[in-house]
Design a protein around this motif. Sequence first.
Motif, PDB file in Angstrom:
ATOM      1  N   CYS A   6     -10.399   7.281  -6.294  1.00  0.00           N
ATOM      2  CA  CYS A   6      -8.954   7.583  -6.271  1.00  0.00           C
ATOM      3  C   CYS A   6      -8.159   6.289  -6.158  1.00  0.00           C
ATOM      4  N   VAL A   7      -6.970   6.279  -6.748  1.00  0.00           N
ATOM      5  CA  VAL A   7      -6.059   5.138  -6.569  1.00  0.00           C
ATOM      6  C   VAL A   7      -5.036   5.539  -5.512  1.00  0.00           C
ATOM      7  N   VAL A   8      -5.093   4.867  -4.361  1.00  0.00           N
ATOM      8  CA  VAL A   8      -4.265   5.257  -3.215  1.00  0.00           C
ATOM      9  C   VAL A   8      -3.390   4.087  -2.778  1.00  0.00           C
ATOM     10  N   VAL A   9      -2.100   4.330  -2.663  1.00  0.00           N
ATOM     11  CA  VAL A   9      -1.172   3.321  -2.136  1.00  0.00           C
ATOM     12  C   VAL A   9      -0.960   3.612  -0.651  1.00  0.00           C
ATOM     13  N   PRO A  53     -17.244  -0.250  -1.958  1.00  0.00           N
ATOM     14  CA  PRO A  53     -17.006  -0.051  -3.391  1.00  0.00           C
ATOM     15  C   PRO A  53     -15.521   0.181  -3.680  1.00  0.00           C
ATOM     16  N   GLY A  54     -15.110  -0.034  -4.936  1.00  0.00           N
ATOM     17  CA  GLY A  54     -13.691   0.147  -5.288  1.00  0.00           C
ATOM     18  C   GLY A  54     -12.957  -1.180  -5.235  1.00  0.00           C
ATOM     19  N   GLU A  55     -11.739  -1.148  -5.761  1.00  0.00           N
ATOM     20  CA  GLU A  55     -10.936  -2.380  -5.869  1.00  0.00           C
ATOM     21  C   GLU A  55      -9.756  -2.314  -4.910  1.00  0.00           C
ATOM     22  N   ARG A  56      -9.304  -3.465  -4.449  1.00  0.00           N
ATOM     23  CA  ARG A  56      -8.109  -3.509  -3.585  1.00  0.00           C
ATOM     24  C   ARG A  56      -7.054  -4.400  -4.237  1.00  0.00           C
ATOM     25  N   LEU A  57      -5.789  -4.020  -4.038  1.00  0.00           N
ATOM     26  CA  LEU A  57      -4.671  -4.821  -4.549  1.00  0.00           C
ATOM     27  C   LEU A  57      -3.664  -4.960  -3.417  1.00  0.00           C
ATOM     28  N   ALA A  58      -3.268  -6.210  -3.119  1.00  0.00           N
ATOM     29  CA  ALA A  58      -2.278  -6.439  -2.056  1.00  0.00           C
ATOM     30  C   ALA A  58      -0.913  -6.684  -2.683  1.00  0.00           C
ATOM     31  N   LEU A  59       0.092  -5.944  -2.236  1.00  0.00           N
ATOM     32  CA  LEU A  59       1.468  -6.147  -2.708  1.00  0.00           C
ATOM     33  C   LEU A  59       2.338  -6.434  -1.493  1.00  0.00           C
ATOM     34  N   GLN A  75       3.639  -1.411 -10.328  1.00  0.00           N
ATOM     35  CA  GLN A  75       2.531  -2.385 -10.383  1.00  0.00           C
ATOM     36  C   GLN A  75       1.184  -1.697 -10.169  1.00  0.00           C
ATOM     37  N   THR A  76       1.185  -0.659  -9.343  1.00  0.00           N
ATOM     38  CA  THR A  76      -0.060   0.116  -9.143  1.00  0.00           C
ATOM     39  C   THR A  76      -0.479   0.751 -10.468  1.00  0.00           C
ATOM     40  N   VAL A  77       0.475   1.391 -11.138  1.00  0.00           N
ATOM     41  CA  VAL A  77       0.156   2.079 -12.400  1.00  0.00           C
ATOM     42  C   VAL A  77      -0.202   1.048 -13.480  1.00  0.00           C
ATOM     43  N   ALA A  78       0.504  -0.091 -13.483  1.00  0.00           N
ATOM     44  CA  ALA A  78       0.185  -1.130 -14.478  1.00  0.00           C
ATOM     45  C   ALA A  78      -1.241  -1.647 -14.266  1.00  0.00           C
ATOM     46  N   HIS A  79      -1.652  -1.766 -13.012  1.00  0.00           N
ATOM     47  CA  HIS A  79      -2.976  -2.337 -12.710  1.00  0.00           C
ATOM     48  C   HIS A  79      -4.105  -1.320 -12.901  1.00  0.00           C
ATOM     49  N   PHE A  80      -3.898  -0.094 -12.347  1.00  0.00           N
ATOM     50  CA  PHE A  80      -5.008   0.878 -12.331  1.00  0.00           C
ATOM     51  C   PHE A  80      -4.846   1.987 -13.386  1.00  0.00           C
ATOM     52  N   GLY A  81      -3.648   2.066 -14.010  1.00  0.00           N
ATOM     53  CA  GLY A  81      -3.419   3.117 -15.006  1.00  0.00           C
ATOM     54  C   GLY A  81      -2.967   4.434 -14.397  1.00  0.00           C
ATOM     55  N   VAL A 117      10.733   5.931   1.793  1.00  0.00           N
ATOM     56  CA  VAL A 117       9.891   7.109   1.519  1.00  0.00           C
ATOM     57  C   VAL A 117      10.426   7.854   0.291  1.00  0.00           C
ATOM     58  N   LEU A 118      11.749   7.989   0.247  1.00  0.00           N
ATOM     59  CA  LEU A 118      12.368   8.670  -0.893  1.00  0.00           C
ATOM     60  C   LEU A 118      12.168   7.858  -2.179  1.00  0.00           C
ATOM     61  N   ALA A 119      12.399   6.551  -2.087  1.00  0.00           N
ATOM     62  CA  ALA A 119      12.342   5.704  -3.292  1.00  0.00           C
ATOM     63  C   ALA A 119      10.926   5.644  -3.875  1.00  0.00           C
ATOM     64  N   THR A 120       9.910   5.471  -3.029  1.00  0.00           N
ATOM     65  CA  THR A 120       8.540   5.402  -3.566  1.00  0.00           C
ATOM     66  C   THR A 120       8.132   6.775  -4.136  1.00  0.00           C
ATOM     67  N   SER A 121       8.563   7.843  -3.455  1.00  0.00           N
ATOM     68  CA  SER A 121       8.217   9.186  -3.948  1.00  0.00           C
ATOM     69  C   SER A 121       8.861   9.423  -5.313  1.00  0.00           C
ATOM     70  N   GLN A 122      10.153   9.062  -5.434  1.00  0.00           N
ATOM     71  CA  GLN A 122      10.839   9.252  -6.720  1.00  0.00           C
ATOM     72  C   GLN A 122      10.141   8.480  -7.831  1.00  0.00           C
ATOM     73  N   ALA A 123       9.644   7.279  -7.483  1.00  0.00           N
ATOM     74  CA  ALA A 123       8.964   6.473  -8.502  1.00  0.00           C
ATOM     75  C   ALA A 123       7.606   7.078  -8.869  1.00  0.00           C
ATOM     76  N   ALA A 124       6.923   7.687  -7.879  1.00  0.00           N
ATOM     77  CA  ALA A 124       5.556   8.176  -8.117  1.00  0.00           C
ATOM     78  C   ALA A 124       5.525   9.532  -8.837  1.00  0.00           C
ATOM     79  N   ILE A 125       6.516  10.393  -8.593  1.00  0.00           N
ATOM     80  CA  ILE A 125       6.466  11.778  -9.102  1.00  0.00           C
ATOM     81  C   ILE A 125       6.267  11.854 -10.628  1.00  0.00           C
ATOM     82  N   PRO A 126       7.021  11.091 -11.438  1.00  0.00           N
ATOM     83  CA  PRO A 126       6.808  11.219 -12.897  1.00  0.00           C
ATOM     84  C   PRO A 126       5.378  10.860 -13.312  1.00  0.00           C
ATOM     85  N   HIS A 127       4.785   9.860 -12.654  1.00  0.00           N
ATOM     86  CA  HIS A 127       3.401   9.479 -12.994  1.00  0.00           C
ATOM     87  C   HIS A 127       2.435  10.596 -12.605  1.00  0.00           C
TER      88      HIS A 127
END
Length: 261
Positions: A6-9, A53-59, A75-81, A117-127
């Motif tokens: 899973c890709v988890v932020v 196992p798995g990859e990590r990305l620091a932002l 950046q999460t979606v750009a990196h992991f799809g 919380v609102l801003a990250t959720s709004q960005a994540a919902i369409p994906h």
Amino acid sequence: MQVANCVVVVTGASAGIGRATATVLAEKGAHVVVVARRAERLETLVADLAQFPGERLALAGDLSDTDFCHAVVEQTVAHFGRIDVLINNAGLGHKSYLADLPLEHARAILDVNVLAVLATSQAAIPHMRRQGRGQIINISSILSARPLPNTAFYSASKSMVTALTRGLRMELRNSPIVVTTIYPGTTQTEFHDSALGGDGTGNVAVTRVSAEKVARKIVNAVEKGRTEVTITPLDWAFVHLNRLFPRLGDWVVGLFLVKGK
Ligand SMILES: NC(=O)c1ccc[n+]([C@@H]2O[C@H](COP(=O)([O-])OP(=O)(O)OC[C@H]3O[C@@H](n4cnc5c(N)ncnc54)[C@H](OP(=O)(O)O)[C@@H]3O)[C@@H](O)[C@H]2O)c1
């Protein structure tokens, strides 16, 4: 949801519950994106988790900046799809009576605890809609059900998180996105020392659980698709009894805690 791959932020991953959650996720093989302001702490965490196992990305960045909130998701979606799970954990407290609370502290708390919380959720919902699956997990607090003296604005911000999360759950009920509220009680982290206006003393601690215990509950909510999660039976009683009997709650708090000014 299977956590492996899973890709988890995880926001607020440089310390406490966020760091512990990133660690449990990595142990189970998730790809974890760790987010906070302190870049050096994130780099240390990524190095510590390299054994799993798995990859990590620091932002590294400040979540009170809305552009950064959007960038975390993009950046999460750009990196992991994709972005499978968003855990909005970063948070800030205060230690001052409402009569004395500087408004800039109140704004800082709203920015991180609510608007990010609102801003990250709004960005994540369409994906997540496009992917056909996803989960948004917001970390509230048992104090969303019962403000205590000296931390009432923090409690108000967590009441907003609870309401926002429930509203989102209703709005997304016909979508493939699971929306979850976590209600930790007092947890052993840096939170009480880094509270605005505090000097690290005078913490109210009815019970104190480890960050790892909270982290395991959060990860269990991913695995089981849970939507409302308390950590201990006492936390459950605190939340539900305060909702059912608010005046009794006022009386008990008045009896045992600071009397107010
Ligand atoms: N500890 C408790 O007793 C307790 C109880 C109930 C609920 N909670 C909630 O649980 C969550 C985690 O708390 P914790 O106890 O683990 O606290 P913590 O140890 O103080 O960690 C807070 C995290 O939030 C990050 N953060 C704060 N402001 C930020 C900002 N502007 N931008 C980006 N990151 C920011 C911090 O990272 P940087 O400083 O590096 O940015 C840190 O990683 C919070 O939402 C808190 O309200 C905690």
